[in-house]
Design a protein around this motif. Structure first.
Motif, PDB file in Angstrom:
ATOM      1  N   CYS A  10       0.804  -0.906   0.013  1.00 44.29           N
ATOM      2  CA  CYS A  10       0.086  -0.103  -0.089  1.00 44.29           C
ATOM      3  C   CYS A  10       0.633   1.211  -0.063  1.00 44.29           C
ATOM      4  O   CYS A  10       2.042   1.067   0.473  1.00 44.29           O
ATOM      5  N   ILE A  11       0.331   2.251  -0.394  1.00 44.15           N
ATOM      6  CA  ILE A  11       1.179   3.443  -0.662  1.00 44.15           C
ATOM      7  C   ILE A  11       0.139   4.520   0.091  1.00 44.15           C
ATOM      8  O   ILE A  11      -0.989   4.744  -0.178  1.00 44.15           O
ATOM      9  N   LEU A  12       0.831   4.965   1.326  1.00 41.79           N
ATOM     10  CA  LEU A  12      -0.216   6.039   2.092  1.00 41.79           C
ATOM     11  C   LEU A  12       0.454   7.278   2.131  1.00 41.79           C
ATOM     12  O   LEU A  12       1.642   7.621   1.892  1.00 41.79           O
ATOM     13  N   SER A  13      -0.420   8.507   2.138  1.00 40.79           N
ATOM     14  CA  SER A  13      -0.134   9.487   1.990  1.00 40.79           C
ATOM     15  C   SER A  13      -0.145  10.230   3.563  1.00 40.79           C
ATOM     16  O   SER A  13      -1.306  10.178   4.098  1.00 40.79           O
ATOM     17  N   SER A  45       9.011   8.616   1.316  1.00 43.69           N
ATOM     18  CA  SER A  45       9.648   9.709   0.463  1.00 43.69           C
ATOM     19  C   SER A  45      10.064  10.978   1.591  1.00 43.69           C
ATOM     20  O   SER A  45      10.121  10.852   2.512  1.00 43.69           O
ATOM     21  N   ASN A  69       3.825  17.023   3.946  1.00 46.44           N
ATOM     22  CA  ASN A  69       3.277  15.917   3.629  1.00 46.44           C
ATOM     23  C   ASN A  69       4.690  14.766   3.265  1.00 46.44           C
ATOM     24  O   ASN A  69       5.527  15.465   2.522  1.00 46.44           O
ATOM     25  N   VAL A  71       4.884  10.564   1.521  1.00 44.82           N
ATOM     26  CA  VAL A  71       4.046   9.180   1.188  1.00 44.82           C
ATOM     27  C   VAL A  71       5.245   8.218   1.733  1.00 44.82           C
ATOM     28  O   VAL A  71       6.361   8.277   1.830  1.00 44.82           O
ATOM     29  N   CYS A  72       4.499   6.834   2.165  1.00 42.15           N
ATOM     30  CA  CYS A  72       5.350   5.671   2.521  1.00 42.15           C
ATOM     31  C   CYS A  72       4.608   4.557   1.942  1.00 42.15           C
ATOM     32  O   CYS A  72       3.115   4.488   1.581  1.00 42.15           O
ATOM     33  N   ILE A  73       5.538   3.549   1.546  1.00 43.46           N
ATOM     34  CA  ILE A  73       5.117   2.431   1.011  1.00 43.46           C
ATOM     35  C   ILE A  73       5.055   1.342   2.304  1.00 43.46           C
ATOM     36  O   ILE A  73       6.082   1.311   2.856  1.00 43.46           O
TER      37      ILE A  73
END
Length: 108
Positions: A10-13, A45, A69, A71-73
């Motif tokens: 999943c990629i989360l912001s 990121s 902000n 994002v993380c995987i």
């Protein structure tokens, strides 16, 4: 969600416009996320400042703070998006966000 090798990716912001240390709020979010047994953070990121969509809160004259902000995987065995959302909302609640059915224009 993307399924890779039996795990979901999943990629989360993640972001904050809290007054004070926005980065500390994001770090706390990541720490709480990594404490969930079924979740492993794979990559994060750089953090970026962004301007809010509105200049002032609708119910206040206070100006909105800039957001920080990133994002993380993550990799997880959680395969139900509703369950994943529930995990994220629990973290938000732990960090002080009040969930309402109305739009939330307050700092978070």
């Amino acid at each position: 969600m993307v399924i890779t090798s039996g795990k979901n990716q999943c990629i989360l912001s993640i972001g904050s416009n809290a007054i004070g240390s926005k980065f500390a709020k994001i770090e706390s979010s990541l720490a709480l996320l990594s404490n969930i047994n079924d979740i492993k953070i794979q990559n994060i990121s750089s953090a970026y400042k962004t301007k809010p969509m509105v200049k002032t809160f609708p119910d206040s004259i206070a100006e909105c703070e800039e957001f920080l902000n990133l994002v993380c995987i993550i990799e997880t065995s959680i395969n139900n998006p509703s369950e994943m959302l529930s995990c994220i909302e629990k973290i938000e609640t732990q960090l002080g966000k009040i969930h309402t059915k109305q739009k939330n224009w307050k700092a978070r």
